[in-house]
Design a protein around this motif. Structure first.
Motif, PDB file in Angstrom:
ATOM      1  N   ALA A   1       0.825  -1.189   0.065  1.00 13.17           N
ATOM      2  CA  ALA A   1       0.107  -0.075   0.142  1.00 13.17           C
ATOM      3  C   ALA A   1       1.060   1.170   0.175  1.00 13.17           C
ATOM      4  CB  ALA A   1      -0.900  -0.068   1.210  1.00 13.17           C
ATOM      5  N   LEU A   2       1.937   1.167   0.486  1.00 17.52           N
ATOM      6  CA  LEU A   2       3.034   2.245   0.798  1.00 17.52           C
ATOM      7  C   LEU A   2       4.030   2.446  -0.350  1.00 17.52           C
ATOM      8  CD1 LEU A   2       3.271   2.317   4.785  1.00 17.52           C
ATOM      9  CD2 LEU A   2       1.955   3.801   3.401  1.00 17.52           C
ATOM     10  N   ALA A   3       3.950   1.428  -1.150  1.00 23.06           N
ATOM     11  CA  ALA A   3       5.159   1.211  -2.148  1.00 23.06           C
ATOM     12  C   ALA A   3       5.430   2.587  -2.912  1.00 23.06           C
ATOM     13  CB  ALA A   3       4.866   0.195  -2.906  1.00 23.06           C
ATOM     14  N   PRO A   4       6.765   3.118  -2.838  1.00 17.77           N
ATOM     15  CA  PRO A   4       6.855   4.541  -3.823  1.00 17.77           C
ATOM     16  C   PRO A   4       7.350   4.118  -5.169  1.00 17.77           C
ATOM     17  CG  PRO A   4       8.864   3.765  -2.276  1.00 17.77           C
ATOM     18  CD  PRO A   4       7.757   2.837  -1.972  1.00 17.77           C
ATOM     19  N   THR A   5       7.889   2.914  -5.629  1.00 23.55           N
ATOM     20  CA  THR A   5       8.131   2.496  -6.697  1.00 23.55           C
ATOM     21  C   THR A   5       7.603   1.196  -7.125  1.00 23.55           C
ATOM     22  OG1 THR A   5      10.275   1.591  -6.206  1.00 23.55           O
ATOM     23  CG2 THR A   5      10.144   3.787  -6.593  1.00 23.55           C
ATOM     24  N   VAL A   6       7.553   0.754  -8.524  1.00 25.67           N
ATOM     25  CA  VAL A   6       7.219  -0.537  -8.718  1.00 25.67           C
ATOM     26  C   VAL A   6       7.981  -1.594  -8.520  1.00 25.67           C
ATOM     27  CG1 VAL A   6       8.116  -0.403 -11.113  1.00 25.67           C
ATOM     28  CG2 VAL A   6       5.992  -1.795 -10.828  1.00 25.67           C
ATOM     29  N   GLY A   7       9.325  -1.216  -8.123  1.00 28.15           N
ATOM     30  CA  GLY A   7      10.118  -2.341  -7.874  1.00 28.15           C
ATOM     31  C   GLY A   7      10.014  -2.623  -6.404  1.00 28.15           C
ATOM     32  N   VAL A   8       9.710  -1.854  -5.483  1.00 28.81           N
ATOM     33  CA  VAL A   8       9.334  -2.040  -4.024  1.00 28.81           C
ATOM     34  C   VAL A   8       8.014  -2.797  -4.053  1.00 28.81           C
ATOM     35  CG1 VAL A   8       8.711  -1.099  -2.086  1.00 28.81           C
ATOM     36  CG2 VAL A   8      10.378   0.051  -3.324  1.00 28.81           C
ATOM     37  N   LEU A   9       6.921  -2.407  -4.857  1.00 25.79           N
ATOM     38  CA  LEU A   9       5.743  -3.219  -5.102  1.00 25.79           C
ATOM     39  C   LEU A   9       6.154  -4.912  -5.530  1.00 25.79           C
ATOM     40  CD1 LEU A   9       2.682  -3.192  -4.843  1.00 25.79           C
ATOM     41  CD2 LEU A   9       2.532  -2.329  -7.153  1.00 25.79           C
ATOM     42  N   ILE A  10       6.966  -4.992  -6.483  1.00 20.70           N
ATOM     43  CA  ILE A  10       7.250  -6.194  -6.993  1.00 20.70           C
ATOM     44  C   ILE A  10       7.825  -7.222  -5.961  1.00 20.70           C
ATOM     45  CG2 ILE A  10       8.699  -7.532  -8.363  1.00 20.70           C
ATOM     46  CD1 ILE A  10       8.372  -5.230 -10.679  1.00 20.70           C
ATOM     47  N   ALA A  11       8.757  -6.300  -5.062  1.00 20.96           N
ATOM     48  CA  ALA A  11       9.324  -7.392  -4.011  1.00 20.96           C
ATOM     49  C   ALA A  11       8.404  -7.613  -2.751  1.00 20.96           C
ATOM     50  CB  ALA A  11      10.525  -6.402  -3.516  1.00 20.96           C
ATOM     51  N   ALA A  12       7.620  -6.517  -2.632  1.00 25.15           N
ATOM     52  CA  ALA A  12       6.496  -6.796  -1.407  1.00 25.15           C
ATOM     53  C   ALA A  12       5.410  -7.603  -1.742  1.00 25.15           C
ATOM     54  CB  ALA A  12       5.886  -5.429  -1.102  1.00 25.15           C
ATOM     55  N   ARG A  13       5.398  -7.939  -3.246  1.00 19.73           N
ATOM     56  CA  ARG A  13       4.293  -8.910  -3.513  1.00 19.73           C
ATOM     57  C   ARG A  13       4.709 -10.232  -3.491  1.00 19.73           C
ATOM     58  NH1 ARG A  13      -1.056  -9.043  -4.574  1.00 19.73           N
ATOM     59  NH2 ARG A  13      -1.065  -9.801  -6.731  1.00 19.73           N
ATOM     60  N   LEU A  14       6.127 -10.444  -3.861  1.00 24.12           N
ATOM     61  CA  LEU A  14       6.772 -11.543  -3.793  1.00 24.12           C
ATOM     62  C   LEU A  14       6.550 -12.188  -2.193  1.00 24.12           C
ATOM     63  CD1 LEU A  14       8.607 -13.805  -4.663  1.00 24.12           C
ATOM     64  CD2 LEU A  14      10.760 -12.452  -4.193  1.00 24.12           C
ATOM     65  N   VAL A  15       6.885 -11.332  -1.436  1.00 21.46           N
ATOM     66  CA  VAL A  15       6.901 -11.695   0.241  1.00 21.46           C
ATOM     67  C   VAL A  15       5.199 -11.873   0.568  1.00 21.46           C
ATOM     68  CG1 VAL A  15       7.304 -11.019   2.741  1.00 21.46           C
ATOM     69  CG2 VAL A  15       8.890 -10.148   0.723  1.00 21.46           C
ATOM     70  N   GLN A  16       4.413 -11.267   0.026  1.00 23.82           N
ATOM     71  CA  GLN A  16       3.201 -11.247   0.229  1.00 23.82           C
ATOM     72  C   GLN A  16       2.620 -12.495  -0.257  1.00 23.82           C
ATOM     73  OE1 GLN A  16       0.072  -8.985  -2.112  1.00 23.82           O
ATOM     74  NE2 GLN A  16      -1.082  -8.475  -0.248  1.00 23.82           N
ATOM     75  N   GLY A  17       3.067 -13.096  -1.568  1.00 23.74           N
ATOM     76  CA  GLY A  17       2.678 -14.346  -1.893  1.00 23.74           C
ATOM     77  C   GLY A  17       3.240 -15.617  -1.168  1.00 23.74           C
ATOM     78  N   PHE A  18       4.479 -15.451  -0.631  1.00 33.44           N
ATOM     79  CA  PHE A  18       5.046 -16.470   0.120  1.00 33.44           C
ATOM     80  C   PHE A  18       4.302 -16.736   1.326  1.00 33.44           C
ATOM     81  CE2 PHE A  18       8.161 -18.044   3.222  1.00 33.44           C
ATOM     82  CZ  PHE A  18       9.014 -18.850   2.360  1.00 33.44           C
ATOM     83  N   SER A  19       4.202 -15.346   2.029  1.00 33.87           N
ATOM     84  CA  SER A  19       3.311 -15.727   3.497  1.00 33.87           C
ATOM     85  C   SER A  19       2.134 -16.105   3.261  1.00 33.87           C
ATOM     86  CB  SER A  19       3.436 -14.297   4.113  1.00 33.87           C
ATOM     87  OG  SER A  19       2.680 -13.307   3.315  1.00 33.87           O
ATOM     88  N   GLY A  20       1.257 -15.972   2.128  1.00 32.00           N
ATOM     89  CA  GLY A  20      -0.011 -16.215   1.851  1.00 32.00           C
ATOM     90  C   GLY A  20       0.060 -17.832   1.328  1.00 32.00           C
ATOM     91  N   GLY A  21       1.034 -18.410   1.014  1.00 30.36           N
ATOM     92  CA  GLY A  21       1.003 -19.713   0.621  1.00 30.36           C
ATOM     93  C   GLY A  21       1.224 -20.245   1.901  1.00 30.36           C
ATOM     94  N   ILE A  22       1.715 -20.001   3.044  1.00 29.24           N
ATOM     95  CA  ILE A  22       1.825 -20.599   4.424  1.00 29.24           C
ATOM     96  C   ILE A  22       0.443 -20.813   4.731  1.00 29.24           C
ATOM     97  CG2 ILE A  22       2.613 -20.223   6.500  1.00 29.24           C
ATOM     98  CD1 ILE A  22       4.831 -18.584   5.971  1.00 29.24           C
ATOM     99  N   GLY A  23      -0.502 -19.952   4.769  1.00 31.32           N
ATOM    100  CA  GLY A  23      -1.737 -20.039   5.174  1.00 31.32           C
ATOM    101  C   GLY A  23      -2.721 -21.265   4.445  1.00 31.32           C
ATOM    102  N   ILE A  24      -2.437 -21.277   3.232  1.00 30.91           N
ATOM    103  CA  ILE A  24      -2.900 -22.055   2.037  1.00 30.91           C
ATOM    104  C   ILE A  24      -2.570 -23.707   2.497  1.00 30.91           C
ATOM    105  CG2 ILE A  24      -3.309 -22.818  -0.255  1.00 30.91           C
ATOM    106  CD1 ILE A  24      -3.212 -19.961  -1.084  1.00 30.91           C
ATOM    107  N   VAL A  25      -1.463 -23.899   2.531  1.00 26.98           N
ATOM    108  CA  VAL A  25      -0.885 -24.995   2.881  1.00 26.98           C
ATOM    109  C   VAL A  25      -1.123 -25.647   3.798  1.00 26.98           C
ATOM    110  CG1 VAL A  25       1.597 -24.323   3.466  1.00 26.98           C
ATOM    111  CG2 VAL A  25       1.141 -26.541   2.560  1.00 26.98           C
ATOM    112  N   LEU A  26      -1.043 -24.866   5.124  1.00 24.07           N
ATOM    113  CA  LEU A  26      -1.260 -25.324   6.488  1.00 24.07           C
ATOM    114  C   LEU A  26      -2.710 -25.332   6.922  1.00 24.07           C
ATOM    115  CD1 LEU A  26       1.644 -23.600   8.658  1.00 24.07           C
ATOM    116  CD2 LEU A  26       1.659 -25.826   7.312  1.00 24.07           C
ATOM    117  N   ALA A  27      -3.763 -24.584   6.078  1.00 25.72           N
ATOM    118  CA  ALA A  27      -5.137 -24.815   6.377  1.00 25.72           C
ATOM    119  C   ALA A  27      -5.354 -26.298   5.965  1.00 25.72           C
ATOM    120  CB  ALA A  27      -5.795 -23.922   5.478  1.00 25.72           C
ATOM    121  N   ARG A  28      -5.031 -26.557   4.903  1.00 23.87           N
ATOM    122  CA  ARG A  28      -5.151 -28.075   4.573  1.00 23.87           C
ATOM    123  C   ARG A  28      -4.493 -29.084   5.320  1.00 23.87           C
ATOM    124  NH1 ARG A  28      -3.968 -26.498  -1.261  1.00 23.87           N
ATOM    125  NH2 ARG A  28      -1.877 -26.854  -0.940  1.00 23.87           N
TER     126      ARG A  28
END
Length: 401
Positions: free
Chosen positions: A83-110
């Protein structure tokens, strides 16, 4: 607990589809090209797969609860950075971390469901999770479109931050540790590789997991290509496409709901085979109709409805059957399922567009191939004796006192 786990499983469509209406505005706001903002979707999906592959096996040694709590905390922080990303590079990196942490919830819910529920109860719970998975992709883009005007694309990421906090609170309050210490394995690389070896040696697990992934690949072929097929080929308006998509999603939800009742009366493997057989027949008729009859809307739309609806009798049951085969490493098994599922989805997405925007043949062919291969796997497994468990047959009624 089930509501908390369902919300964890819904993060992928929510974090993917909610911000899609704002991609053009994002590119202008960040001074980026279209390719730059599209990379935010690619990195999220990559992180999603990595999170499942790495954390699933770790949870077999460390337990589930602490990793889910850590994952949801990181998810909230990374969403705020987006939400605070000043550049698209920061946003791309944050989305990678967001996806990684979101994958934790998906795999462990199963994995949590596999720890706590067996037999037909597991099939019911996985079907309920699939209901959430069927609703979220429909609601997310609509919600994103509504929110984009009042709060902008950054506001959408703040909404995702709030949802992540809700996930963390729900996990803390309602999701206990489901893997006791005596059932855990070491958390090192040797233990992880041993768990992967154990899981991949179970032929029935691999078969059911692959069938589940192929069924998801068929559905993702439809999701990726249907906007172009319905509008550019069949001539429907964007509003009519939204209505068709919504009706098919309702069919998917209703089939999942029906499945939660049917597993009390029929063997889960039988329901899975019926669902996948019906999907294949509908997909084959869809492809033949396009090839030899033409793009007749009154024929194509009903066949698509049947195909998508039967996913409700397939994915949840295949997941339950697969997890039943690997009770000693449910986290690793869940990781393999997730990797196959999203890996195949990423593969079929570009393939269905190879013929251009004026044909539906690649979509029909992809759905038919995926469902046909899944059906071959299931029929092959049916000839083999079950290695363990009940193959999720309906429970016998208990005798009266």
């Amino acid at each position: 607990m089930l509501c908390a786990l369902a919300l964890l499983s819904a993060i992928a469509p929510l974090a993917t589809d909610m911000y899609l209406p704002g991609l053009p505005v994002m590119a202008e706001s960040l001074g980026s090209s279209t390719v730059g903002v599209q990379l935010t979707l690619t990195t999220f999906m990559a992180g999603l797969g990595l999170g499942q592959l790495l954390v699933g096996p770790l949870s077999d040694g460390w337990g589930r609860r602490r990793l889910i709590l850590a994952g949801t905390a990181v998810l909230a922080v990374s969403s705020a950075v987006c939400a605070l990303a000043p550049t698209v590079g920061v946003l791309i990196a944050a989305r990678l971390v967001q996806g990684f942490s979101g994958g934790i919830g998906i795999v462990l819910a199963r994995a949590v469901i596999a720890d706590r529920a067996k037999s037909t109860t597991a099939a019911k719970l996985f079907s309920i999770m699939m209901i959430i998975g069927g609703v979220a992709p429909v609601v997310a883009p609509l919600l994103g479109g509504v929110l984009l005007g009042p709060i902008g694309w950054r506001g959408i990421f703040w909404v995702l931050t709030g949802l992540s906090v809700v996930m963390a609170v729900g996990t803390f309050l309602f999701v206990p540790e489901t893997l006791p210490p005596e059932k855990r394995h070491g958390g090192g690389l040797k233990a992880m590789s041993s768990n992967f070896g154990y899981v991949l040696r179970q032929r029935r697990f691999v078969g059911y997991a692959a069938a589940m992934a192929l069924g998801f690949g068929a559905m993702f072929s439809y999701i990726s290509a249907s906007p172009f097929v319905t509008q550019n080929v069949l001539g429907l308006s964007p509003g009519q496409f939204s209505m068709v998509f919504a009706v098919n999603s309702v069919g998917l939800v209703l089939a999942n709901t029906l499945n939660t009742r049917l597993v009390d009366r029929f063997a889960v493997r039988s329901l899975l085979t019926f669902g996948m057989t019906t999907m294949f027949v509908a997909a084959a008729l869809l492809l033949l109709t396009m090839l030899f009859v033409g793009y007749k809307t009154f024929l194509i739309l009903p066949l698509l409805f049947v195909t998508v609806s039967m996913v409700g009798l397939s994915l949840g049951n295949a997941t339950a059957l697969a997890q039943e085969q690997v009770p000693k490493a449910a986290g690793t098994g869940s990781a393999v399922i997730g990797a196959l599922q999203f890996g195949l989805a990423a593969a079929v997405s570009p393939l269905v567009g190879l013929g251009g925007e004026s044909t539906g043949i690649p979509m029909g062919l992809s759905i038919a191939v995926c469902t046909g291969l899944a059906l071959v796997l299931l029929l092959t497994l049916a000839r083999e004796p079950a290695q363990r468990g009940s193959e999720l047959r309906p429970a016998e009624p208990e005798p009266a006192d």
